[in-house]
Each structure stands twice: as C-alpha cells, then as structure tokens.
Scaffold this motif. Structure first.
Motif, PDB file in Angstrom:
ATOM      1  N   VAL A 166       0.826  -1.210   0.000  1.00  0.00           N
ATOM      2  CA  VAL A 166       0.000   0.000   0.000  1.00  0.00           C
ATOM      3  C   VAL A 166       0.859   1.259   0.000  1.00  0.00           C
ATOM      4  CG1 VAL A 166      -0.197   0.069   2.525  1.00  0.00           C
ATOM      5  CG2 VAL A 166      -1.949   1.173   1.094  1.00  0.00           C
ATOM      6  N   TRP A 167       2.007   1.217   0.706  1.00  0.00           N
ATOM      7  CA  TRP A 167       2.875   2.389   0.761  1.00  0.00           C
ATOM      8  C   TRP A 167       3.644   2.592  -0.534  1.00  0.00           C
ATOM      9  CZ3 TRP A 167       1.746   5.944   3.941  1.00  0.00           C
ATOM     10  CH2 TRP A 167       1.178   5.638   5.189  1.00  0.00           C
ATOM     11  N   ARG A 168       3.820   1.526  -1.303  1.00  0.00           N
ATOM     12  CA  ARG A 168       4.462   1.692  -2.605  1.00  0.00           C
ATOM     13  C   ARG A 168       3.635   2.631  -3.487  1.00  0.00           C
ATOM     14  NH1 ARG A 168       5.754  -4.688  -3.926  1.00  0.00           N
ATOM     15  NH2 ARG A 168       7.276  -4.997  -2.234  1.00  0.00           N
ATOM     16  N   TRP A 169       2.337   2.403  -3.502  1.00  0.00           N
ATOM     17  CA  TRP A 169       1.476   3.215  -4.364  1.00  0.00           C
ATOM     18  C   TRP A 169       1.265   4.603  -3.795  1.00  0.00           C
ATOM     19  CZ3 TRP A 169       1.717   1.347  -8.827  1.00  0.00           C
ATOM     20  CH2 TRP A 169       1.839  -0.033  -9.006  1.00  0.00           C
ATOM     21  N   VAL A 170       1.306   4.720  -2.484  1.00  0.00           N
ATOM     22  CA  VAL A 170       1.266   6.057  -1.876  1.00  0.00           C
ATOM     23  C   VAL A 170       2.524   6.841  -2.287  1.00  0.00           C
ATOM     24  CG1 VAL A 170       1.374   7.336   0.298  1.00  0.00           C
ATOM     25  CG2 VAL A 170      -0.195   5.398   0.063  1.00  0.00           C
ATOM     26  N   ALA A 171       3.676   6.184  -2.210  1.00  0.00           N
ATOM     27  CA  ALA A 171       4.930   6.835  -2.588  1.00  0.00           C
ATOM     28  C   ALA A 171       4.937   7.198  -4.070  1.00  0.00           C
ATOM     29  CB  ALA A 171       6.109   5.927  -2.263  1.00  0.00           C
ATOM     30  N   ALA A 172       4.428   6.292  -4.915  1.00  0.00           N
ATOM     31  CA  ALA A 172       4.382   6.568  -6.353  1.00  0.00           C
ATOM     32  C   ALA A 172       3.458   7.750  -6.652  1.00  0.00           C
ATOM     33  CB  ALA A 172       3.919   5.328  -7.100  1.00  0.00           C
ATOM     34  N   ALA A 173       2.300   7.787  -5.992  1.00  0.00           N
ATOM     35  CA  ALA A 173       1.358   8.882  -6.216  1.00  0.00           C
ATOM     36  C   ALA A 173       1.942  10.211  -5.731  1.00  0.00           C
ATOM     37  CB  ALA A 173       0.035   8.592  -5.507  1.00  0.00           C
ATOM     38  N   ALA A 174       2.568  10.190  -4.555  1.00  0.00           N
ATOM     39  CA  ALA A 174       3.176  11.410  -4.024  1.00  0.00           C
ATOM     40  C   ALA A 174       4.296  11.904  -4.943  1.00  0.00           C
ATOM     41  CB  ALA A 174       3.715  11.158  -2.623  1.00  0.00           C
ATOM     42  N   SER A 175       5.097  10.981  -5.462  1.00  0.00           N
ATOM     43  CA  SER A 175       6.176  11.359  -6.380  1.00  0.00           C
ATOM     44  C   SER A 175       5.609  11.975  -7.655  1.00  0.00           C
ATOM     45  CB  SER A 175       7.025  10.135  -6.719  1.00  0.00           C
ATOM     46  OG  SER A 175       7.651   9.616  -5.567  1.00  0.00           O
ATOM     47  N   PHE A 176       4.534  11.371  -8.171  1.00  0.00           N
ATOM     48  CA  PHE A 176       3.904  11.872  -9.385  1.00  0.00           C
ATOM     49  C   PHE A 176       3.396  13.301  -9.188  1.00  0.00           C
ATOM     50  CE2 PHE A 176       0.097  12.322 -12.105  1.00  0.00           C
ATOM     51  CZ  PHE A 176       0.676  12.106 -13.350  1.00  0.00           C
ATOM     52  N   VAL A 177       2.740  13.533  -8.059  1.00  0.00           N
ATOM     53  CA  VAL A 177       2.208  14.871  -7.762  1.00  0.00           C
ATOM     54  C   VAL A 177       3.338  15.882  -7.620  1.00  0.00           C
ATOM     55  CG1 VAL A 177       0.975  16.243  -6.030  1.00  0.00           C
ATOM     56  CG2 VAL A 177       0.055  14.027  -6.751  1.00  0.00           C
ATOM     57  N   LEU A 178       4.414  15.495  -6.936  1.00  0.00           N
ATOM     58  CA  LEU A 178       5.540  16.404  -6.759  1.00  0.00           C
ATOM     59  C   LEU A 178       6.230  16.728  -8.084  1.00  0.00           C
ATOM     60  CD1 LEU A 178       7.154  15.155  -3.439  1.00  0.00           C
ATOM     61  CD2 LEU A 178       6.357  17.486  -3.911  1.00  0.00           C
ATOM     62  N   VAL A 179       6.382  15.730  -8.930  1.00  0.00           N
ATOM     63  CA  VAL A 179       7.000  15.972 -10.237  1.00  0.00           C
ATOM     64  C   VAL A 179       6.157  16.946 -11.053  1.00  0.00           C
ATOM     65  CG1 VAL A 179       7.552  14.897 -12.454  1.00  0.00           C
ATOM     66  CG2 VAL A 179       8.298  13.814 -10.332  1.00  0.00           C
ATOM     67  N   LEU A 180       4.841  16.730 -11.063  1.00  0.00           N
ATOM     68  CA  LEU A 180       3.962  17.653 -11.780  1.00  0.00           C
ATOM     69  C   LEU A 180       4.004  19.048 -11.157  1.00  0.00           C
ATOM     70  CD1 LEU A 180       0.750  15.561 -12.563  1.00  0.00           C
ATOM     71  CD2 LEU A 180       2.617  16.170 -14.096  1.00  0.00           C
ATOM     72  N   GLY A 181       3.982  19.102  -9.820  1.00  0.00           N
ATOM     73  CA  GLY A 181       4.002  20.388  -9.135  1.00  0.00           C
ATOM     74  C   GLY A 181       5.272  21.168  -9.397  1.00  0.00           C
ATOM     75  N   ILE A 182       6.415  20.474  -9.408  1.00  0.00           N
ATOM     76  CA  ILE A 182       7.690  21.151  -9.671  1.00  0.00           C
ATOM     77  C   ILE A 182       7.716  21.699 -11.093  1.00  0.00           C
ATOM     78  CG2 ILE A 182      10.169  20.749  -9.978  1.00  0.00           C
ATOM     79  CD1 ILE A 182       9.922  18.790  -7.549  1.00  0.00           C
ATOM     80  N   GLY A 183       7.235  20.905 -12.046  1.00  0.00           N
ATOM     81  CA  GLY A 183       7.169  21.393 -13.421  1.00  0.00           C
ATOM     82  C   GLY A 183       6.245  22.592 -13.556  1.00  0.00           C
ATOM     83  N   LEU A 184       5.070  22.517 -12.917  1.00  0.00           N
ATOM     84  CA  LEU A 184       4.125  23.636 -12.948  1.00  0.00           C
ATOM     85  C   LEU A 184       4.748  24.897 -12.350  1.00  0.00           C
ATOM     86  CD1 LEU A 184       1.250  24.843 -13.298  1.00  0.00           C
ATOM     87  CD2 LEU A 184       0.723  23.915 -11.012  1.00  0.00           C
ATOM     88  N   SER A 185       5.500  24.741 -11.275  1.00  0.00           N
ATOM     89  CA  SER A 185       6.086  25.907 -10.614  1.00  0.00           C
ATOM     90  C   SER A 185       7.042  26.652 -11.527  1.00  0.00           C
ATOM     91  CB  SER A 185       6.819  25.470  -9.338  1.00  0.00           C
ATOM     92  OG  SER A 185       8.060  24.840  -9.628  1.00  0.00           O
ATOM     93  N   ARG A 186       7.745  25.944 -12.387  1.00  0.00           N
ATOM     94  CA  ARG A 186       8.712  26.604 -13.263  1.00  0.00           C
ATOM     95  C   ARG A 186       8.019  27.444 -14.330  1.00  0.00           C
ATOM     96  NH1 ARG A 186      12.714  27.510 -10.725  1.00  0.00           N
ATOM     97  NH2 ARG A 186      14.187  27.425 -12.454  1.00  0.00           N
ATOM     98  N   VAL A 187       6.850  26.988 -14.782  1.00  0.00           N
ATOM     99  CA  VAL A 187       6.081  27.792 -15.734  1.00  0.00           C
ATOM    100  C   VAL A 187       5.395  28.944 -15.009  1.00  0.00           C
ATOM    101  CG1 VAL A 187       4.268  27.765 -17.488  1.00  0.00           C
ATOM    102  CG2 VAL A 187       5.723  25.756 -17.193  1.00  0.00           C
ATOM    103  N   ALA A 188       4.819  28.660 -13.837  1.00  0.00           N
ATOM    104  CA  ALA A 188       4.111  29.693 -13.070  1.00  0.00           C
ATOM    105  C   ALA A 188       5.043  30.820 -12.637  1.00  0.00           C
ATOM    106  CB  ALA A 188       3.438  29.071 -11.851  1.00  0.00           C
ATOM    107  N   LEU A 189       6.304  30.490 -12.392  1.00  0.00           N
ATOM    108  CA  LEU A 189       7.277  31.515 -12.012  1.00  0.00           C
ATOM    109  C   LEU A 189       7.921  32.187 -13.223  1.00  0.00           C
ATOM    110  CD1 LEU A 189       9.012  29.674  -9.013  1.00  0.00           C
ATOM    111  CD2 LEU A 189       7.305  31.506  -8.913  1.00  0.00           C
TER     112      LEU A 189
END
Length: 235
Positions: A166-189
């Motif tokens: 269960v924690w594998r998929w939690v970690a994968a989902a959290a990583s996915f969100v962070l990767v998207l968020g970091i990419g979004l931040s570079r465009v937003a800034l």
C-alpha cells in the motif's frame, strides 16, 4: 513442466524492452526539440499563453505564488545535492556500493546531460513584466523537471521493495504529484516554457531507463546478486 528462462535470457528480454521504452521516450523529446527550433506556431502559442496566464495568477494570488516558490525550491539542485549525497554515503557505508554508484552517477550524469543539451539548443528563458522569480542560464529543457523525474524515480527504485504494497502506491502517487508540481512551478514563475518542462520530463525518464539498464548489465557481467537497500539494523 516449464522451466524458467536463464538469467541471460531474462536480461536480454528486459534490455530489449528498455530499448523500446527509450525509443518511445525519444520520440516526444525529439518532436519538442524540432518544434522549438522550428518555432512552430501552435507550440509557441501554447508556451506564450501558459506563461502569460500563470504569471497573471501568480501576480494576483500571493498564496499561489508562495506555493510555487516552495515547490521550485524543493526541486532545486541544493536540495538534491544534500539529499542524494547523504543517501549515497549511507549506501556505501552499508556495503551496497553498486547501488551507491548507481545513485551518484544517475544524479550527477543527469545534471551534466541537462547542461549539455541546454548549451546545444541555446534557448533563452521567458521574459515577462514584473517577474516574481529570476533564473540564470538557458531554458530548454527544464533542469528542475528533468531532475524531479530522475530523483523521484531513483528513490522509488531504491525503496520500492522495502515498502509495504500500500505504501508503494502512496509513494508513487506522491512522487507523481511532486514531479507535476515542480514542473508547474517553473512555468508559473515564468522561468520556463511548457515545452521546456515536457522536454525535461522526457529526457529525465530516458536517462533513468539508460542508467537502470547499464546498472543491470554491470551486475550481470559481474555475476553479482542485486544490492539491496540496507535496513535500519544493517546501516
């Protein structure tokens, strides 16, 4: 009764699959590079429209701008240097030297590759009125986006088997969100275009595939068992 394929055969199959996946990742990166250099109007409209729209949001919503700055810092080089230096030393100290080498070479090599591609493409960063962030250097591909894919993929590869299902998929989902968020931040800034971020994602994923295949080939050549992440009692 069927017999399992020998290790060399299994590795050969995995290598072919890795090469196919690498080729599939090379297609979107190559298209983005071609369209950027050709100044393809639809891509320019997307890049300029996203830059301007997100910049307006960041200018008028302090909380959004602050969140984007935090995400950008989380995905910055100093954070990765500290985190992955500690992980590499921990693995080496625990005797998992091949894993330590994999982590160090994948992280450092990805950064060098990004700078090399940026120099070859030579794309300038976006320019906006009233910037809320500043960044030096060139724009294509986004180093933050590439490093996010590489770093979170490395973390998942390292700790996947040590985590409960269960924690594998939690970690994968959290990583996915962070990767998207970091990419979004570079465009937003307003320090990268959307195409920079997408190219960073594609190049990062391709680099992880290459390094995973190289590490697997090295282990097979040595006929060595796979290193494992040490437990707390072994560290």
């Amino acid at each position: 009764m069927t017999h399992p394929a020998p290790p060399d055969t299994r590795f050969g199959v995995r290598s072919v699959l890795a090469l196919v996946a690498l080729a599939l990742l090379a297609v979107p990166f190559g298209l983005l590079l071609f369209f950027v250099q050709d100044q393809w109007p639809p891509l320019q409209r997307l890049d300029d429209g996203a830059r301007d729209a997100l910049h307006r949001v960041a200018l008028h919503h302090g909380g959004f701008a602050a969140t984007m700055k935090v995400l950008s810092f989380v995905g910055s080089a100093p954070v990765y240097v500290v985190a992955f230096t500690a992980i590499t030393l921990w693995l080496a100290r625990a005797g998992s030297r091949r894993l330590a080498a994999f982590v160090a070479v994948t992280e450092l090599g990805g950064a060098v590759l990004n700078e090399l591609v940026k120099t070859l493409v030579d794309r300038t960063r976006p320019v906006v009125a009233d910037p809320i962030a500043h960044a030096s250097g060139l724009s294509f591909p986004s180093g933050h986006s590439q490093a996010a894919v590489v770093s979170y993929s490395v973390l998942l590869l390292l700790f996947w088997t040590a985590l409960a299902p269960v924690w594998r998929w939690v970690a994968a989902a959290a990583s996915f969100v962070l990767v998207l968020g970091i990419g979004l931040s570079r465009v937003a800034l307003s320090v990268h275009y959307v195409s920079d971020v997408l190219a960073g994602y594609a190049l990062g994923a391709a680099w992880v595939l290459v390094m995973t295949a190289v590490f697997g080939a090295w282990r097979l050549e040595l006929r060595a068992p796979a290193d494992k992440v040490p437990t707390s009692s072994e560290a």
